[in-house]
Enzyme design. Structure first.
Site, mmCIF file in Angstrom:
data_model
loop_
_atom_site.group_PDB
_atom_site.id
_atom_site.type_symbol
_atom_site.label_atom_id
_atom_site.label_comp_id
_atom_site.label_asym_id
_atom_site.label_seq_id
_atom_site.Cartn_x
_atom_site.Cartn_y
_atom_site.Cartn_z
ATOM 1 N N TYR A 24 -39.277 -18.359 -1.556
ATOM 2 C CA TYR A 24 -40.758 -18.287 -1.071
ATOM 3 C C TYR A 24 -41.753 -18.307 -2.292
ATOM 4 C CZ TYR A 24 -38.549 -16.919 3.363
ATOM 5 O OH TYR A 24 -37.857 -16.884 4.570
ATOM 6 N N HIS A 102 -43.910 -23.929 7.434
ATOM 7 C CA HIS A 102 -43.080 -23.071 6.819
ATOM 8 C C HIS A 102 -43.052 -23.347 5.236
ATOM 9 C CE1 HIS A 102 -41.360 -22.350 10.842
ATOM 10 N NE2 HIS A 102 -41.556 -23.457 10.958
HETATM 11 C C1 DHK Z 1 -40.803 -17.680 6.845
HETATM 12 C C2 DHK Z 1 -39.793 -16.586 7.461
HETATM 13 O O1 DHK Z 1 -40.032 -15.583 7.334
HETATM 14 C C3 DHK Z 1 -38.616 -17.329 7.961
HETATM 15 O O2 DHK Z 1 -38.091 -16.495 9.165
HETATM 16 C C4 DHK Z 1 -38.507 -18.676 8.436
HETATM 17 C C5 DHK Z 1 -40.308 -19.069 6.975
HETATM 18 C C6 DHK Z 1 -38.811 -19.628 7.241
HETATM 19 C C7 DHK Z 1 -41.032 -19.999 5.832
HETATM 20 O O3 DHK Z 1 -40.301 -20.751 5.233
HETATM 21 O O4 DHK Z 1 -42.062 -19.920 5.523
HETATM 22 O O5 DHK Z 1 -37.042 -19.035 8.866
#
Ligand code: DHK
Length: 149
Positions: A24, A102
């Site tokens: 992330y 996402h």
């Molecule tokens: C964020 C999340 O918390 C996951 O549950 C998803 C998503 C993906 C993201 O890529 O922002 O699967």
């Protein structure tokens, strides 16, 4: 008066910056908010930016967007993407274009992350661009809104 778009974020996105940074990134949710405000300003839009770990609260905010006649909803439903019929139903009733975002490329991850209820009502889906996906979503939504006017 500027049109308003809602940017809604689901569970665990409050942990951005420290949560699985390999997936992330290191930017925080505060950074995402700044990015959204800058992008929205460029397109003459106002932003309501929120995050919740609670499904019902997200449903309430989608209903609020509907009652306030928001011009669009950008939503990263996070873990609720694959489970929440309640969020899908709220979005179906919202009467505004929905963009699903996402941060990660959900198609390159575990297969369960691909089955999105939200995509059934999304006019577009942005994934895999990191947090830049939010500014892309705002630019795309702005174009949709302008095209409708
Ligand atoms: C964020 C999340 O918390 C996951 O549950 C998803 C998503 C993906 C993201 O890529 O922002 O699967």
């Amino acid at each position: 008066m500027a049109k308003t778009v809602y940017v809604l974020n689901g569970p665990n996105l409050n942990l951005l910056g420290t949560r699985e940074p390999d997936i992330y990134g290191r930017a925080t949710l505060g950074d995402v908010e700044k990015l959204c405000r800058t992008a929205a300003k460029q397109h003459g839009l106002a932003v309501v930016f929120r995050q919740s770990n609670h499904e019902g609260e997200i449903v309430d905010w989608i209903q609020e967007a509907r009652s306030k006649k928001a011009a669009g909803i950008i939503i990263n439903p996070a873990g609720y993407t694959t489970t929440s019929i309640a969020i899908l139903d709220a979005l179906l009733a919202a009467d505004a274009p929905v963009i699903e975002v996402h941060i990660s490329n959900i198609h390159a991850r575990e297969s369960f992350r691909r089955r999105s209820y939200i995509s059934q009502t999304a006019r577009a889906v942005v994934c895999g661009f990191g947090i830049q996906g939010y500014s892309l979503a705002i630019a795309g939504l702005a174009a949709m809104i302008e095209a409708k006017d």
